[in-house]
Design a protein around this motif. Structure first.
Motif, PDB file in Angstrom:
ATOM      1  N   SER A  79      24.785  12.694  16.772  1.00 25.77           N
ATOM      2  CA  SER A  79      26.141  12.383  17.185  1.00 25.77           C
ATOM      3  C   SER A  79      26.174  11.168  18.094  1.00 25.77           C
ATOM      4  N   LEU A  80      27.286  10.481  18.057  1.00 27.16           N
ATOM      5  CA  LEU A  80      27.562   9.379  18.966  1.00 27.16           C
ATOM      6  C   LEU A  80      29.050   9.380  19.265  1.00 27.16           C
ATOM      7  N   THR A  81      29.390   8.880  20.447  1.00 24.25           N
ATOM      8  CA  THR A  81      30.796   8.681  20.789  1.00 24.25           C
ATOM      9  C   THR A  81      31.006   7.220  21.156  1.00 24.25           C
ATOM     10  N   LEU A  82      31.868   6.560  20.423  1.00 22.70           N
ATOM     11  CA  LEU A  82      32.224   5.180  20.704  1.00 22.70           C
ATOM     12  C   LEU A  82      33.471   5.137  21.570  1.00 22.70           C
ATOM     13  N   SER A  83      33.520   4.148  22.441  1.00 18.95           N
ATOM     14  CA  SER A  83      34.680   3.940  23.299  1.00 18.95           C
ATOM     15  C   SER A  83      35.220   2.535  23.091  1.00 18.95           C
ATOM     16  N   CYS A  84      36.502   2.405  23.291  1.00 21.27           N
ATOM     17  CA  CYS A  84      37.147   1.090  23.183  1.00 21.27           C
ATOM     18  C   CYS A  84      38.161   0.988  24.309  1.00 21.27           C
ATOM     19  N   ALA A  85      37.985  -0.005  25.149  1.00 22.94           N
ATOM     20  CA  ALA A  85      38.899  -0.206  26.269  1.00 22.94           C
ATOM     21  C   ALA A  85      39.503  -1.595  26.182  1.00 22.94           C
ATOM     22  N   ALA A  86      40.734  -1.699  26.623  1.00 19.91           N
ATOM     23  CA  ALA A  86      41.430  -2.986  26.635  1.00 19.91           C
ATOM     24  C   ALA A  86      41.240  -3.659  27.981  1.00 19.91           C
ATOM     25  N   SER A  87      41.234  -4.980  27.950  1.00 25.90           N
ATOM     26  CA  SER A  87      41.031  -5.742  29.182  1.00 25.90           C
ATOM     27  C   SER A  87      42.239  -5.675  30.104  1.00 25.90           C
ATOM     28  N   ARG A  88      43.360  -5.264  29.569  1.00 26.19           N
ATOM     29  CA  ARG A  88      44.574  -5.150  30.356  1.00 26.19           C
ATOM     30  C   ARG A  88      44.943  -3.688  30.506  1.00 26.19           C
ATOM     31  N   THR A  89      45.230  -3.272  31.716  1.00 29.28           N
ATOM     32  CA  THR A  89      45.517  -1.863  31.985  1.00 29.28           C
ATOM     33  C   THR A  89      46.726  -1.385  31.205  1.00 29.28           C
ATOM     34  N   ILE A  90      47.790  -2.198  31.228  1.00 31.03           N
ATOM     35  CA  ILE A  90      49.001  -1.829  30.507  1.00 31.03           C
ATOM     36  C   ILE A  90      48.881  -2.362  29.093  1.00 31.03           C
ATOM     37  N   PHE A  91      48.395  -1.515  28.218  1.00 35.20           N
ATOM     38  CA  PHE A  91      48.223  -1.885  26.818  1.00 35.20           C
ATOM     39  C   PHE A  91      48.405  -0.626  26.004  1.00 35.20           C
ATOM     40  N   SER A  92      49.527  -0.518  25.361  1.00 35.67           N
ATOM     41  CA  SER A  92      49.824   0.709  24.611  1.00 35.67           C
ATOM     42  C   SER A  92      50.327   0.378  23.221  1.00 35.67           C
ATOM     43  N   PRO A  93      49.450  -0.095  22.366  1.00 39.10           N
ATOM     44  CA  PRO A  93      49.885  -0.362  20.999  1.00 39.10           C
ATOM     45  C   PRO A  93      50.233   0.928  20.285  1.00 39.10           C
ATOM     46  N   ASN A  94      51.067   0.824  19.307  1.00 35.30           N
ATOM     47  CA  ASN A  94      51.488   1.999  18.567  1.00 35.30           C
ATOM     48  C   ASN A  94      50.322   2.616  17.804  1.00 35.30           C
ATOM     49  N   VAL A  95      49.484   1.765  17.257  1.00 36.01           N
ATOM     50  CA  VAL A  95      48.389   2.251  16.426  1.00 36.01           C
ATOM     51  C   VAL A  95      47.066   1.664  16.907  1.00 36.01           C
ATOM     52  N   MET A  96      46.068   2.519  17.017  1.00 32.11           N
ATOM     53  CA  MET A  96      44.703   2.084  17.275  1.00 32.11           C
ATOM     54  C   MET A  96      43.832   2.587  16.129  1.00 32.11           C
ATOM     55  N   GLY A  97      42.886   1.758  15.745  1.00 30.60           N
ATOM     56  CA  GLY A  97      42.033   2.149  14.634  1.00 30.60           C
ATOM     57  C   GLY A  97      40.586   1.769  14.861  1.00 30.60           C
ATOM     58  N   TRP A  98      39.731   2.368  14.070  1.00 29.10           N
ATOM     59  CA  TRP A  98      38.316   2.011  14.035  1.00 29.10           C
ATOM     60  C   TRP A  98      37.976   1.572  12.621  1.00 29.10           C
ATOM     61  N   TYR A  99      37.397   0.394  12.529  1.00 26.57           N
ATOM     62  CA  TYR A  99      36.882  -0.134  11.273  1.00 26.57           C
ATOM     63  C   TYR A  99      35.362  -0.168  11.354  1.00 26.57           C
ATOM     64  N   ARG A 100      34.746  -0.321  10.201  1.00 23.22           N
ATOM     65  CA  ARG A 100      33.301  -0.552  10.182  1.00 23.22           C
ATOM     66  C   ARG A 100      32.948  -1.493   9.048  1.00 23.22           C
ATOM     67  N   GLN A 101      31.846  -2.183   9.238  1.00 19.35           N
ATOM     68  CA  GLN A 101      31.364  -3.097   8.212  1.00 19.35           C
ATOM     69  C   GLN A 101      29.859  -2.984   8.113  1.00 19.35           C
ATOM     70  N   ALA A 102      29.408  -2.560   6.950  1.00 16.58           N
ATOM     71  CA  ALA A 102      27.984  -2.475   6.674  1.00 16.58           C
ATOM     72  C   ALA A 102      27.523  -3.783   6.028  1.00 16.58           C
ATOM     73  N   PRO A 103      26.258  -4.102   6.126  1.00 11.07           N
ATOM     74  CA  PRO A 103      25.749  -5.359   5.541  1.00 11.07           C
ATOM     75  C   PRO A 103      26.085  -5.463   4.054  1.00 11.07           C
ATOM     76  N   GLY A 104      26.651  -6.600   3.672  1.00 11.96           N
ATOM     77  CA  GLY A 104      26.970  -6.839   2.275  1.00 11.96           C
ATOM     78  C   GLY A 104      28.232  -6.175   1.784  1.00 11.96           C
ATOM     79  N   LEU A 105      28.922  -5.455   2.659  1.00 10.30           N
ATOM     80  CA  LEU A 105      30.131  -4.751   2.250  1.00 10.30           C
ATOM     81  C   LEU A 105      31.337  -5.259   3.025  1.00 10.30           C
ATOM     82  N   GLN A 106      32.516  -4.963   2.489  1.00  5.77           N
ATOM     83  CA  GLN A 106      33.743  -5.360   3.178  1.00  5.77           C
ATOM     84  C   GLN A 106      34.021  -4.419   4.352  1.00  5.77           C
ATOM     85  N   ARG A 107      34.749  -4.931   5.314  1.00  4.18           N
ATOM     86  CA  ARG A 107      35.163  -4.107   6.427  1.00  4.18           C
ATOM     87  C   ARG A 107      36.131  -3.046   5.916  1.00  4.18           C
ATOM     88  N   GLU A 108      35.925  -1.814   6.357  1.00  5.55           N
ATOM     89  CA  GLU A 108      36.777  -0.731   5.902  1.00  5.55           C
ATOM     90  C   GLU A 108      37.368   0.022   7.084  1.00  5.55           C
TER      91      GLU A 108
END
Length: 116
Positions: free
Chosen positions: A17-46
């Motif tokens: 298991s692993l837990t990834l974190s993502c923080a914004a540089s600005r404290t007040i940052f509340s986008p409607n949608v947050m997502g996680w993408y990934r890209q493996a070698p030779g493949l498109q980002r998904e």
């Protein structure tokens, strides 16, 4: 300009298991949608998963039941369980204010390697 910073990547054995974190540089940052993408070698980002301001989530079929996205105000997290070698990729977090269309904000990515 808001910057997103991912952390938590690394090397893990299959089944681990692993837990990834993502923080914004600005404290007040509340986008409607947050997502996680990934890209493996030779493949498109998904798109792996996303969460909106109502905490509604979507998951790629390949990660359903194993990955969980959640957000606590600014940071967004990706809990990854039962990892498989095919999960190896660079993982990026992204954010957007619109409920549709492309993402406006991206992180630099964090490497996740699943290998014995």
């Amino acid at each position: 300009q808001v910057q997103l910073v991912e952390s938590g990547g690394g090397l893990v054995q299959p089944g681990g298991s692993l837990t990834l974190s993502c923080a914004a540089s600005r404290t007040i940052f509340s986008p409607n949608v947050m997502g996680w993408y990934r890209q493996a070698p030779g493949l498109q980002r998904e798109l792996v998963t996303s969460i909106n301001s109502d905490s509604n989530t979507n998951y790629a079929d390949s990660v359903k039941g194993r990955f969980t996205i959640f957000r606590i105000n600014n940071p967004v997290f990706l809990q990854m369980n039962s990892l498989k070698p095919e999960d190896t990729a660079v993982y990026y977090c992204a954010g957007k204010y619109s409920s549709s269309g492309s993402y406006d904000y991206w992180g630099q990515g964090t490497q996740v390697t699943v290998s014995s």
